[in-house]
Design a protein around this motif. Structure first.
Motif, PDB file in Angstrom:
ATOM      1  N   LEU A  51     -26.579 -54.769  31.225  1.00  0.00           N
ATOM      2  CA  LEU A  51     -26.993 -55.073  32.521  1.00  0.00           C
ATOM      3  C   LEU A  51     -26.548 -56.525  32.874  1.00  0.00           C
ATOM      4  O   LEU A  51     -26.782 -57.537  32.028  1.00  0.00           O
ATOM      5  CB  LEU A  51     -28.712 -55.225  32.725  1.00  0.00           C
ATOM      6  CG  LEU A  51     -29.219 -53.711  32.304  1.00  0.00           C
ATOM      7  CD1 LEU A  51     -30.662 -53.872  32.312  1.00  0.00           C
ATOM      8  CD2 LEU A  51     -28.809 -52.696  33.397  1.00  0.00           C
ATOM      9  N   ASP A  52     -26.058 -56.587  34.094  1.00  0.00           N
ATOM     10  CA  ASP A  52     -25.474 -58.041  34.230  1.00  0.00           C
ATOM     11  C   ASP A  52     -26.709 -58.808  35.107  1.00  0.00           C
ATOM     12  O   ASP A  52     -27.790 -58.150  35.185  1.00  0.00           O
ATOM     13  CB  ASP A  52     -24.335 -58.083  35.578  1.00  0.00           C
ATOM     14  CG  ASP A  52     -24.528 -57.483  36.734  1.00  0.00           C
ATOM     15  OD1 ASP A  52     -25.861 -57.343  37.166  1.00  0.00           O
ATOM     16  OD2 ASP A  52     -23.590 -56.967  37.533  1.00  0.00           O
ATOM     17  N   GLY A  53     -26.364 -59.968  35.434  1.00  0.00           N
ATOM     18  CA  GLY A  53     -27.334 -61.088  35.817  1.00  0.00           C
ATOM     19  C   GLY A  53     -28.225 -60.404  36.926  1.00  0.00           C
ATOM     20  O   GLY A  53     -29.366 -60.438  37.219  1.00  0.00           O
ATOM     21  N   VAL A  54     -27.462 -59.884  37.744  1.00  0.00           N
ATOM     22  CA  VAL A  54     -27.911 -59.293  39.065  1.00  0.00           C
ATOM     23  C   VAL A  54     -28.960 -58.182  38.946  1.00  0.00           C
ATOM     24  O   VAL A  54     -30.032 -58.221  39.303  1.00  0.00           O
ATOM     25  CB  VAL A  54     -26.850 -58.953  40.065  1.00  0.00           C
ATOM     26  CG1 VAL A  54     -27.579 -58.260  41.437  1.00  0.00           C
ATOM     27  CG2 VAL A  54     -26.081 -60.047  40.749  1.00  0.00           C
ATOM     28  N   ASP A  55     -28.425 -57.095  37.994  1.00  0.00           N
ATOM     29  CA  ASP A  55     -29.336 -56.101  37.662  1.00  0.00           C
ATOM     30  C   ASP A  55     -30.656 -56.677  36.974  1.00  0.00           C
ATOM     31  O   ASP A  55     -31.577 -56.052  37.469  1.00  0.00           O
ATOM     32  CB  ASP A  55     -28.517 -55.271  36.661  1.00  0.00           C
ATOM     33  CG  ASP A  55     -27.459 -54.424  37.272  1.00  0.00           C
ATOM     34  OD1 ASP A  55     -27.446 -53.994  38.498  1.00  0.00           O
ATOM     35  OD2 ASP A  55     -26.417 -53.617  36.566  1.00  0.00           O
ATOM     36  N   GLN A  56     -30.528 -57.655  36.123  1.00  0.00           N
ATOM     37  CA  GLN A  56     -31.480 -58.220  35.395  1.00  0.00           C
ATOM     38  C   GLN A  56     -32.656 -58.557  36.416  1.00  0.00           C
ATOM     39  O   GLN A  56     -33.785 -58.436  36.264  1.00  0.00           O
ATOM     40  CB  GLN A  56     -31.146 -59.172  34.273  1.00  0.00           C
ATOM     41  CG  GLN A  56     -30.673 -58.512  33.132  1.00  0.00           C
ATOM     42  CD  GLN A  56     -29.880 -59.738  32.244  1.00  0.00           C
ATOM     43  OE1 GLN A  56     -30.444 -60.825  32.376  1.00  0.00           O
ATOM     44  NE2 GLN A  56     -29.087 -59.048  31.540  1.00  0.00           N
ATOM     45  N   ARG A  57     -32.000 -59.480  37.397  1.00  0.00           N
ATOM     46  CA  ARG A  57     -32.972 -60.018  38.308  1.00  0.00           C
ATOM     47  C   ARG A  57     -33.670 -58.970  39.301  1.00  0.00           C
ATOM     48  O   ARG A  57     -34.736 -59.244  39.588  1.00  0.00           O
ATOM     49  CB  ARG A  57     -32.203 -60.990  39.247  1.00  0.00           C
ATOM     50  CG  ARG A  57     -31.855 -62.376  38.281  1.00  0.00           C
ATOM     51  CD  ARG A  57     -31.370 -63.426  39.411  1.00  0.00           C
ATOM     52  NE  ARG A  57     -30.239 -63.157  40.283  1.00  0.00           N
ATOM     53  CZ  ARG A  57     -28.803 -63.104  39.854  1.00  0.00           C
ATOM     54  NH1 ARG A  57     -28.560 -63.428  38.707  1.00  0.00           N
ATOM     55  NH2 ARG A  57     -27.928 -62.794  40.756  1.00  0.00           N
ATOM     56  N   MET A  58     -32.792 -58.019  39.651  1.00  0.00           N
ATOM     57  CA  MET A  58     -33.248 -56.834  40.497  1.00  0.00           C
ATOM     58  C   MET A  58     -34.723 -56.311  39.694  1.00  0.00           C
ATOM     59  O   MET A  58     -35.585 -55.880  40.272  1.00  0.00           O
ATOM     60  CB  MET A  58     -32.271 -55.930  40.621  1.00  0.00           C
ATOM     61  CG  MET A  58     -31.452 -56.339  41.864  1.00  0.00           C
ATOM     62  SD  MET A  58     -29.868 -55.091  42.082  1.00  0.00           S
ATOM     63  CE  MET A  58     -31.018 -54.013  43.055  1.00  0.00           C
ATOM     64  N   LEU A  59     -34.422 -55.971  38.430  1.00  0.00           N
ATOM     65  CA  LEU A  59     -35.377 -55.035  37.707  1.00  0.00           C
ATOM     66  C   LEU A  59     -36.628 -56.292  37.611  1.00  0.00           C
ATOM     67  O   LEU A  59     -37.732 -55.691  37.831  1.00  0.00           O
ATOM     68  CB  LEU A  59     -34.765 -54.847  36.444  1.00  0.00           C
ATOM     69  CG  LEU A  59     -34.012 -53.706  36.267  1.00  0.00           C
ATOM     70  CD1 LEU A  59     -33.110 -53.490  34.954  1.00  0.00           C
ATOM     71  CD2 LEU A  59     -34.314 -52.309  36.830  1.00  0.00           C
ATOM     72  N   ALA A  60     -36.416 -57.385  37.405  1.00  0.00           N
ATOM     73  CA  ALA A  60     -37.548 -58.156  37.186  1.00  0.00           C
ATOM     74  C   ALA A  60     -38.418 -58.364  38.526  1.00  0.00           C
ATOM     75  O   ALA A  60     -39.492 -58.146  38.490  1.00  0.00           O
ATOM     76  CB  ALA A  60     -37.054 -59.444  36.572  1.00  0.00           C
ATOM     77  N   ALA A  61     -37.617 -58.341  39.453  1.00  0.00           N
ATOM     78  CA  ALA A  61     -38.108 -58.553  40.857  1.00  0.00           C
ATOM     79  C   ALA A  61     -39.033 -57.244  41.241  1.00  0.00           C
ATOM     80  O   ALA A  61     -40.178 -57.132  41.664  1.00  0.00           O
ATOM     81  CB  ALA A  61     -37.255 -58.820  41.895  1.00  0.00           C
ATOM     82  N   LEU A  62     -38.520 -56.073  40.767  1.00  0.00           N
ATOM     83  CA  LEU A  62     -38.997 -54.958  41.218  1.00  0.00           C
ATOM     84  C   LEU A  62     -40.523 -54.682  40.314  1.00  0.00           C
ATOM     85  O   LEU A  62     -41.270 -53.918  40.613  1.00  0.00           O
ATOM     86  CB  LEU A  62     -38.063 -53.623  40.912  1.00  0.00           C
ATOM     87  CG  LEU A  62     -37.079 -53.789  42.317  1.00  0.00           C
ATOM     88  CD1 LEU A  62     -36.083 -52.482  41.967  1.00  0.00           C
ATOM     89  CD2 LEU A  62     -37.628 -53.110  43.582  1.00  0.00           C
ATOM     90  N   ALA A  63     -40.058 -55.001  39.039  1.00  0.00           N
ATOM     91  CA  ALA A  63     -41.419 -54.937  38.158  1.00  0.00           C
ATOM     92  C   ALA A  63     -42.494 -55.862  38.557  1.00  0.00           C
ATOM     93  O   ALA A  63     -43.513 -55.428  38.439  1.00  0.00           O
ATOM     94  CB  ALA A  63     -40.787 -55.281  36.808  1.00  0.00           C
ATOM     95  N   GLY A  64     -42.169 -56.796  39.325  1.00  0.00           N
ATOM     96  CA  GLY A  64     -43.193 -57.732  39.931  1.00  0.00           C
ATOM     97  C   GLY A  64     -43.973 -57.139  41.339  1.00  0.00           C
ATOM     98  O   GLY A  64     -45.221 -57.333  41.478  1.00  0.00           O
ATOM     99  N   ASP A  65     -42.993 -56.296  41.897  1.00  0.00           N
ATOM    100  CA  ASP A  65     -43.325 -55.863  43.264  1.00  0.00           C
ATOM    101  C   ASP A  65     -42.535 -54.639  43.671  1.00  0.00           C
ATOM    102  O   ASP A  65     -41.503 -55.006  44.379  1.00  0.00           O
ATOM    103  CB  ASP A  65     -43.510 -56.752  44.363  1.00  0.00           C
ATOM    104  CG  ASP A  65     -43.878 -56.457  45.909  1.00  0.00           C
ATOM    105  OD1 ASP A  65     -44.353 -55.071  45.773  1.00  0.00           O
ATOM    106  OD2 ASP A  65     -43.744 -57.070  46.556  1.00  0.00           O
TER     107      ASP A  65
END
Length: 151
Positions: free
Chosen positions: A8-22
């Motif tokens: 996963l690149d950095g953008v994918d990682q940030r997307m997943l973290a954001a969606l895990a939060g909301d």
């Protein structure tokens, strides 16, 4: 849907973290958060779903707010020849909110919610003739279900 060995690149990682939060975050909010246009963010989400990285968008519900103040972990060891019947009982009992089939002495480790100790006994009585159980009441959950390391 496979699980190709792709980082996963950095953008994918940030997307997943954001969606895990909301998971209800709008596509526009998500795109802004990770620095993409809405169409680009939508395309990345679609690819994450196709790859099997994202399997669902969900909501986290607090059982106590619904009248289930007690939670327990139940280890279940079916008696010989009872495995499939015990599995069906667990699947059909809505108070079992999670269950894993595991290796080792026990066949199932399940989480259940209950309104009272009496209700716990009633639920476990459904299994008692077909399996041995070992129950631990949950006092607190210092680590809620979370994402695995993304990098």
């Amino acid at each position: 849907m496979g699980f190709p060995n792709q980082e996963l690149d950095g953008v994918d990682q940030r997307m997943l973290a954001a969606l895990a939060g909301d998971a209800r975050m709008s596509l526009k909010e998500l795109a802004q958060l990770v620095g993409l246009s809405s169409p680009s963010a939508a395309e990345r989400l679609r690819r994450l779903q196709e790859r099997g990285v994202i399997s669902a968008f969900t909501v986290d519900i607090e059982p106590a707010a619904l009248g289930y103040p007690l939670q327990a972990i139940v280890r279940v060891r079916p008696l010989p020849g009872q495995l499939h019947l015990v599995e069906r009982i667990i699947q059909e009992t809505p108070e079992f909110i999670e269950c894993d089939k595991v290796t080792g002495d026990d066949c199932f480790i399940a989480r259940l919610v209950t309104r009272s100790m009496e209700q716990l006994d009633t639920i476990l009585d459904k299994i008692a003739e077909r399996a041995e159980t070992n129950t631990s009441m949950i006092k607190a959950s210092p680590v809620k279900r979370r994402l695995p390391p993304l990098s």
